[in-house]
Design a protein around this motif. Structure first.
Motif, PDB file in Angstrom:
ATOM      1  N   MET A   1       4.951  25.732   3.275  1.00 35.12           N
ATOM      2  CA  MET A   1       4.980  24.765   3.338  1.00 35.12           C
ATOM      3  C   MET A   1       5.164  24.863   4.885  1.00 35.12           C
ATOM      4  SD  MET A   1       8.595  23.610   2.301  1.00 35.12           S
ATOM      5  CE  MET A   1       9.557  24.346   2.199  1.00 35.12           C
ATOM      6  N   ILE A   2       5.449  23.418   5.454  1.00 30.99           N
ATOM      7  CA  ILE A   2       5.909  23.157   7.337  1.00 30.99           C
ATOM      8  C   ILE A   2       6.342  21.785   7.005  1.00 30.99           C
ATOM      9  CG2 ILE A   2       4.746  22.946   9.098  1.00 30.99           C
ATOM     10  CD1 ILE A   2       2.157  24.201   8.711  1.00 30.99           C
ATOM     11  N   LEU A   3       7.298  21.816   8.059  1.00 35.68           N
ATOM     12  CA  LEU A   3       7.310  20.771   8.200  1.00 35.68           C
ATOM     13  C   LEU A   3       7.633  19.709   9.599  1.00 35.68           C
ATOM     14  CD1 LEU A   3      11.725  20.981   7.237  1.00 35.68           C
ATOM     15  CD2 LEU A   3       9.688  20.877   5.720  1.00 35.68           C
ATOM     16  N   CYS A   4       7.708  18.877  10.048  1.00 35.10           N
ATOM     17  CA  CYS A   4       6.858  18.548  11.050  1.00 35.10           C
ATOM     18  C   CYS A   4       8.245  16.886  10.872  1.00 35.10           C
ATOM     19  CB  CYS A   4       5.949  17.752  10.779  1.00 35.10           C
ATOM     20  SG  CYS A   4       5.011  17.147  12.375  1.00 35.10           S
ATOM     21  N   ASP A   5       8.430  16.913  12.119  1.00 33.68           N
ATOM     22  CA  ASP A   5       9.510  15.684  12.826  1.00 33.68           C
ATOM     23  C   ASP A   5       8.510  14.490  14.312  1.00 33.68           C
ATOM     24  OD1 ASP A   5      11.677  13.992  13.803  1.00 33.68           O
ATOM     25  OD2 ASP A   5      12.350  15.301  15.246  1.00 33.68           O
ATOM     26  N   ILE A   6       7.766  13.746  13.995  1.00 32.58           N
ATOM     27  CA  ILE A   6       6.480  12.935  15.238  1.00 32.58           C
ATOM     28  C   ILE A   6       7.611  12.076  15.617  1.00 32.58           C
ATOM     29  CG2 ILE A   6       4.702  12.260  14.853  1.00 32.58           C
ATOM     30  CD1 ILE A   6       4.172  13.159  11.977  1.00 32.58           C
ATOM     31  N   GLY A   7       8.448  12.512  16.791  1.00 35.22           N
ATOM     32  CA  GLY A   7       9.122  11.617  17.562  1.00 35.22           C
ATOM     33  C   GLY A   7       8.293  10.987  18.920  1.00 35.22           C
ATOM     34  N   ASN A   8       9.248  10.040  19.391  1.00 34.30           N
ATOM     35  CA  ASN A   8       8.683   9.165  20.531  1.00 34.30           C
ATOM     36  C   ASN A   8       7.695   9.675  21.745  1.00 34.30           C
ATOM     37  OD1 ASN A   8      10.011   6.945  19.399  1.00 34.30           O
ATOM     38  ND2 ASN A   8      11.363   7.127  20.094  1.00 34.30           N
ATOM     39  N   SER A   9       7.934  10.774  21.942  1.00 29.00           N
ATOM     40  CA  SER A   9       7.011  12.299  23.051  1.00 29.00           C
ATOM     41  C   SER A   9       6.678  13.312  22.386  1.00 29.00           C
ATOM     42  CB  SER A   9       8.534  12.335  24.305  1.00 29.00           C
ATOM     43  OG  SER A   9       9.346  11.712  24.570  1.00 29.00           O
ATOM     44  N   ASN A  10       7.050  14.111  21.431  1.00 28.20           N
ATOM     45  CA  ASN A  10       6.068  15.198  20.658  1.00 28.20           C
ATOM     46  C   ASN A  10       6.237  14.907  18.811  1.00 28.20           C
ATOM     47  OD1 ASN A  10       8.341  16.141  20.587  1.00 28.20           O
ATOM     48  ND2 ASN A  10       7.922  16.468  22.720  1.00 28.20           N
ATOM     49  N   ALA A  11       5.659  15.352  19.229  1.00 29.85           N
ATOM     50  CA  ALA A  11       5.706  15.991  17.253  1.00 29.85           C
ATOM     51  C   ALA A  11       6.428  17.266  17.317  1.00 29.85           C
ATOM     52  CB  ALA A  11       5.020  16.485  16.855  1.00 29.85           C
ATOM     53  N   ASP A  12       7.122  17.332  16.662  1.00 32.01           N
ATOM     54  CA  ASP A  12       8.002  18.829  16.609  1.00 32.01           C
ATOM     55  C   ASP A  12       7.802  19.706  14.664  1.00 32.01           C
ATOM     56  OD1 ASP A  12       9.117  18.832  19.041  1.00 32.01           O
ATOM     57  OD2 ASP A  12      11.303  18.467  17.898  1.00 32.01           O
ATOM     58  N   PHE A  13       7.193  20.820  15.344  1.00 31.19           N
ATOM     59  CA  PHE A  13       7.086  21.565  13.766  1.00 31.19           C
ATOM     60  C   PHE A  13       8.292  22.670  13.650  1.00 31.19           C
ATOM     61  CE2 PHE A  13       3.383  19.751  14.728  1.00 31.19           C
ATOM     62  CZ  PHE A  13       2.713  19.076  13.969  1.00 31.19           C
TER      63      PHE A  13
ATOM     64  N   HIS B   1       1.382  14.188  21.888  1.00 33.65           N
ATOM     65  CA  HIS B   1       0.540  13.244  20.390  1.00 33.65           C
ATOM     66  C   HIS B   1      -0.784  13.583  20.062  1.00 33.65           C
ATOM     67  CE1 HIS B   1       4.716  10.099  20.337  1.00 33.65           C
ATOM     68  NE2 HIS B   1       5.145  11.555  20.244  1.00 33.65           N
ATOM     69  N   LYS B   2      -1.438  13.703  21.479  1.00 35.38           N
ATOM     70  CA  LYS B   2      -3.188  14.385  21.434  1.00 35.38           C
ATOM     71  C   LYS B   2      -2.978  15.657  20.417  1.00 35.38           C
ATOM     72  CE  LYS B   2      -6.874  14.949  24.529  1.00 35.38           C
ATOM     73  NZ  LYS B   2      -7.078  15.096  26.005  1.00 35.38           N
ATOM     74  N   GLN B   3      -2.367  16.286  21.303  1.00 37.12           N
ATOM     75  CA  GLN B   3      -3.070  17.612  20.413  1.00 37.12           C
ATOM     76  C   GLN B   3      -2.180  17.788  19.059  1.00 37.12           C
ATOM     77  OE1 GLN B   3       0.233  20.364  22.754  1.00 37.12           O
ATOM     78  NE2 GLN B   3      -1.180  21.889  23.741  1.00 37.12           N
ATOM     79  N   PHE B   4      -1.399  16.708  18.058  1.00 35.35           N
ATOM     80  CA  PHE B   4      -0.493  16.383  16.606  1.00 35.35           C
ATOM     81  C   PHE B   4      -1.690  16.315  16.015  1.00 35.35           C
ATOM     82  CE2 PHE B   4       0.693  13.993  13.758  1.00 35.35           C
ATOM     83  CZ  PHE B   4       1.226  15.016  12.991  1.00 35.35           C
TER      84      PHE B   4
ATOM     85  N   TYR C   1       7.178  15.752   6.385  1.00 40.11           N
ATOM     86  CA  TYR C   1       6.988  14.874   7.846  1.00 40.11           C
ATOM     87  C   TYR C   1       8.246  13.857   7.724  1.00 40.11           C
ATOM     88  CZ  TYR C   1       4.076  11.347   6.597  1.00 40.11           C
ATOM     89  OH  TYR C   1       3.500  10.037   6.377  1.00 40.11           O
ATOM     90  N   ILE C   2       8.979  13.356   9.147  1.00 42.31           N
ATOM     91  CA  ILE C   2      10.001  11.741   9.411  1.00 42.31           C
ATOM     92  C   ILE C   2       8.911  11.441  10.633  1.00 42.31           C
ATOM     93  CG2 ILE C   2      11.902  12.285   7.363  1.00 42.31           C
ATOM     94  CD1 ILE C   2      13.198  13.379  10.830  1.00 42.31           C
ATOM     95  N   CYS C   3       9.039  10.349  10.627  1.00 47.74           N
ATOM     96  CA  CYS C   3       8.105   9.673  11.669  1.00 47.74           C
ATOM     97  C   CYS C   3       9.278   8.966  12.710  1.00 47.74           C
ATOM     98  CB  CYS C   3       6.790   9.161  11.537  1.00 47.74           C
ATOM     99  SG  CYS C   3       5.544   8.593  12.805  1.00 47.74           S
ATOM    100  N   VAL C   4       9.271   8.674  13.661  1.00 43.92           N
ATOM    101  CA  VAL C   4       9.731   7.404  14.292  1.00 43.92           C
ATOM    102  C   VAL C   4       9.220   6.389  15.096  1.00 43.92           C
ATOM    103  CG1 VAL C   4      12.007   7.971  14.547  1.00 43.92           C
ATOM    104  CG2 VAL C   4      10.873   8.233  16.345  1.00 43.92           C
ATOM    105  N   ASN C   5       7.518   6.866  14.918  1.00 44.47           N
ATOM    106  CA  ASN C   5       6.245   6.947  15.671  1.00 44.47           C
ATOM    107  C   ASN C   5       5.353   5.801  15.047  1.00 44.47           C
ATOM    108  OD1 ASN C   5       3.560   6.340  17.674  1.00 44.47           O
ATOM    109  ND2 ASN C   5       4.951   7.342  18.676  1.00 44.47           N
ATOM    110  N   ASP C   6       5.216   4.378  15.145  1.00 41.89           N
ATOM    111  CA  ASP C   6       4.744   3.366  14.724  1.00 41.89           C
ATOM    112  C   ASP C   6       2.930   3.821  15.038  1.00 41.89           C
ATOM    113  OD1 ASP C   6       6.762   2.596  13.591  1.00 41.89           O
ATOM    114  OD2 ASP C   6       6.913   0.767  14.798  1.00 41.89           O
ATOM    115  N   THR C   7       2.978   4.346  15.677  1.00 35.61           N
ATOM    116  CA  THR C   7       1.029   4.195  15.984  1.00 35.61           C
ATOM    117  C   THR C   7       1.123   5.587  14.776  1.00 35.61           C
ATOM    118  OG1 THR C   7       0.767   3.288  18.320  1.00 35.61           O
ATOM    119  CG2 THR C   7      -0.477   4.530  17.300  1.00 35.61           C
ATOM    120  N   LEU C   8       1.147   6.463  15.446  1.00 32.58           N
ATOM    121  CA  LEU C   8       0.811   7.789  14.838  1.00 32.58           C
ATOM    122  C   LEU C   8       1.295   7.916  13.175  1.00 32.58           C
ATOM    123  CD1 LEU C   8       2.451  10.934  17.305  1.00 32.58           C
ATOM    124  CD2 LEU C   8       0.042  10.173  16.865  1.00 32.58           C
TER     125      LEU C   8
END
Length: 208
Positions: free
Chosen positions: A1-13, A24-27, A38-45
């Motif tokens: 299991m992996i957790l991911c927090d997708i923010g406005n600047s990057n994605a934290d795991f 975001h590009k690496q993500f 995951y949770i995400c605050v970036n609408d595009t991603l």
């Protein structure tokens, strides 16, 4: 299991106590066969990640006691781990939330340090200067670069100090460790959001 927090600047795991970040590009190039909550605050991603079959959006599973409207899921995740205290996420924006008896009393949002830099640069090219977080705060500045840094850092600290009163402060985010050094009752915990996610997974028995 992996957790991911997708923010406005990057994605934290987060996985088994280890935390790492991707741009975001690496993500978008990140691939795994494991289940990723995951949770995400970036609408595009968010639209992009919804097409991943092994990615599960945790946002609908959170139950959180607040009358605050439009609160980001990252703030909810962080606050859901704290019964009493002030939570400060110092990232692209600086979000501040107050918890008391497990209830969210409210909060406010400030620009992050990088956003302040852009703000000053938009006023005048002469103010397009980097913010020095380590600026001395015990004497008035004598040059423009120091004046900008002083104005930004001290105003943030004074507002946090006035808000927290005698509450314990929980810092997270890219600049959280820096700001935590100014408060004797502070804890820097970069896993706060992930602990909230784990709590929700356990509570809703998503993982079997």
């Amino acid at each position: 299991m992996i957790l991911c927090d997708i923010g406005n600047s990057n994605a934290d795991f987060y996985q088994d106590g280890r935390v790492w970040s991707l741009s975001h590009k690496q993500f978008k190039d990140f691939a795994t066969k494991e289940t990723v909550y995951y949770i995400c605050v970036n609408d595009t991603l968010k639209h992009w990640v919804q097409g991943k079959s092994n990615f599960i959006d945790l946002e609908p599973y959170f139950e959180f006691d607040t009358i605050y409207q439009g609160m980001g899921i990252d703030r909810i995740a962080a606050c859901s781990t704290i019964e009493d205290g002030m939570i400060v996420d110092a990232g692209s924006a600086i979000t501040v939330d107050i918890m008391s008896g497990g209830m969210h009393l409210g909060g406010f949002i400030l620009p992050g340090l990088a956003a302040y830099e852009k703000c000053y640069a938009s006023i005048s090219p002469r103010l397009s200067l980097p913010i020095n977080p380590s600026i001395a705060l015990d004497a008035l500045p004598q040059k423009t670069n120091d004046a900008i840094s002083y104005g930004v850092v001290k105003s943030i600290l004074l507002l946090l100090e006035a808000t927290c009163k005698d509450k314990r402060i929980f810092f997270l985010g890219g600049d959280g460790k820096f700001f935590s050094k100014f408060f004797s009752n502070a804890i820097f915990d970069r896993t706060l959001i992930f602990r909230g996610m784990l709590k929700t997974i356990k509570k809703t028995q998503l993982e079997h």
